[in-house]
Design an enzyme around this catalytic site. Structure first.
Site, PDB file in Angstrom:
ATOM      1  NE  ARG A   9      -3.566  -2.390   2.597  1.00 47.08           N
ATOM      2  CZ  ARG A   9      -3.299  -3.691   2.712  1.00 47.08           C
ATOM      3  NH1 ARG A   9      -2.036  -4.097   2.823  1.00 47.08           N
ATOM      4  NH2 ARG A   9      -4.273  -4.577   2.707  1.00 47.08           N
ATOM      5  CG  HIS A  66      -0.798  -5.629  -4.419  1.00 43.94           C
ATOM      6  ND1 HIS A  66       0.334  -5.597  -3.638  1.00 43.94           N
ATOM      7  CD2 HIS A  66      -1.678  -6.490  -3.806  1.00 43.94           C
ATOM      8  CE1 HIS A  66       0.162  -6.407  -2.591  1.00 43.94           C
ATOM      9  NE2 HIS A  66      -1.043  -6.944  -2.673  1.00 43.94           N
ATOM     10  CD  GLU A 101       1.906 -10.658  -0.245  1.00 45.19           C
ATOM     11  OE1 GLU A 101       1.918  -9.571  -0.870  1.00 45.19           O
ATOM     12  OE2 GLU A 101       0.941 -11.023   0.461  1.00 45.19           O
ATOM     13  CG  HIS A 153      -0.042 -11.865  -4.140  1.00 39.77           C
ATOM     14  ND1 HIS A 153      -1.130 -12.601  -3.743  1.00 39.77           N
ATOM     15  CD2 HIS A 153      -0.072 -10.728  -3.406  1.00 39.77           C
ATOM     16  CE1 HIS A 153      -1.801 -11.923  -2.825  1.00 39.77           C
ATOM     17  NE2 HIS A 153      -1.174 -10.786  -2.592  1.00 39.77           N
ATOM     18  CG  ASP A 165      -2.905  -8.096   4.780  1.00 46.70           C
ATOM     19  OD1 ASP A 165      -1.767  -8.191   4.286  1.00 46.70           O
ATOM     20  OD2 ASP A 165      -3.826  -7.446   4.237  1.00 46.70           O
TER      21      ASP A 165
END
Length: 373
Positions: A106, A131, A336, A206, A271
């Protein structure tokens, strides 16, 4: 009225074993024929090493579409979420296996300033950019640059030019990503990029891993993350700019443990970006994940300073995966490798600025092995 999507499904190559090193051979295009998507051909490559481990990659989003590895009994299964047809990658899905950019994760308010100029990006996540925007690298067709073998390693290289102001990002960015499969059961991702104007860049892969063979949730996998702190976020997922110790929190995976109890306690999945315990630009161990029943082990290495640990609780039953399988909540985990979210707006975070004359480089390694009884 939506235009029907067509593709060119060309299975270009298989990498097999001959003598002491892998060789290349071209497969017949036995499925679809001469079909194009947006005037470009889509290509699917298979790489196989001497142990029978295989991966598949495509030039659509420079994606890792399949990883096929054995369990402790020698039974081979798919261990990433993905599809058996390229058509499915053109439809709705949560970026399965895709190369993500121009800026992974972000950027606050979809804007940043560089050299006195403010750039407005595409807003596609709660007023922020995520992304790379609405049509990031995960929706782009890459050029297949080359494929070859060298010693015990098979290689496919994809390239892409991201035009000046694509998604709002400055500079013509020339990106190359090499997928390598070795006889050590390593998948090596090597990224390089250059620009003709000052810009920012943050790339990642991803892939959603599932060491059960994608047959159930990943909650009982044993996770170890080499990180003592995270970059905590606000209610919209933007880092506050602080570092928070994981000690005594649900984010502490400094020793191996499952995620199930913690996710139940939090009432949500993971996340979050971890600040890895490593030297900047040095390729070091970032995480180890073990699935006790199958005995599969994934070791992840990276040159990046951070890693987004992602276990979504979203339903994915609308997806028809490998071998017509159905994916449920908590069916995948992502490791990631990245720079930190919103780094362009956080000067004290490791820089993501790339200048003309410089070369962006990143290496990520996913290595598979098994444990015995």
């Amino acid at each position: 009225m939506r235009t029907p999507i067509t593709i060119f499904l060309l299975v270009i190559l298989c990498i097999s074993v001959a003598c002491e090193q892998n060789t290349l051979r071209q497969l017949a295009a036995s499925r679809d024929s001469s079909i194009l998507h947006e005037g470009k051909s889509l290509e699917l490559f298979e790489l196989v090493n001497e142990h029978g481990m295989s991966i598949q990659v495509t030039n659509y989003a420079a994606s890792l579409t399949d990883v096929f590895v054995p369990d402790k009994q020698g039974n081979f299964e798919h261990v990433v979420l993905g599809f058996d047809s390229l058509e499915a990658y053109l439809g709705k899905h949560p970026k399965l296996g895709a190369t993500v950019g121009r800026y992974a994760n972000r950027i606050k308010n979809a804007e940043f300033s560089l050299n006195g100029r403010t750039y407005q990006l595409e807003k596609n996540n709660k007023g922020h950019s995520i992304h790379g925007g609405i049509k990031g690298f995960n929706r782009q067709i890459f050029e297949t640059d080359t494929f070859y073998t060298v010693k015990d390693t098979a290689v496919v290289v994809f390239k892409y030019r991201s035009r000046h102001l694509e998604g709002g990002f400055p500079g013509n960015l020339d990106l190359s990503i090499a997928y390598k499969l070795t006889n050590h059961n390593e998948i090596i991702l090597e990224y390089t990029a250059t620009t003709d104007r000052p810009t920012v860049i943050n790339l990642t892969n991803h892939s959603y891993f599932n060491l059960t063979g994608c047959k159930g949730p990943v909650l009982n996998h044993m996770y170890m993350i080499k990180a003592d702190s995270i970059t905590p976020v606000d209610s919209t997922g933007i880092p506050t700019g602080e570092l928070m110790s994981v000690t005594g929190t649900e984010y502490d995976y400094t020793s191996p443990r499952p995620a199930e109890d913690r996710i139940q306690k939090m009432g949500k999945g993971y996340d979050i970006n971890y600040k890895l315990n490593k030297q900047l630009d040095s390729c070091e161990l970032a995480a180890v994940v073990v699935e006790p029943l199958s005995g599969r082990v994934l070791r992840a290495y990276t040159t990046e300073p951070g890693m987004q640990f992602y276990i979504p609780n979203s339903k994915m039953d609308y997806l028809v995966g490998h071998n017509a399988s159905t994916y449920g909540p908590y069916y995948g985990f992502c490791l990631e490798m990245q720079h930190f979210p919103d780094s362009p707006n956080k000067p004290h975070f490791p820089t993501t600025t790339l200048l003309p004359g410089e070369t962006y480089r990143q290496v990520t390694i996913y290595q598979f092995e098994t444990i015995s009884e």
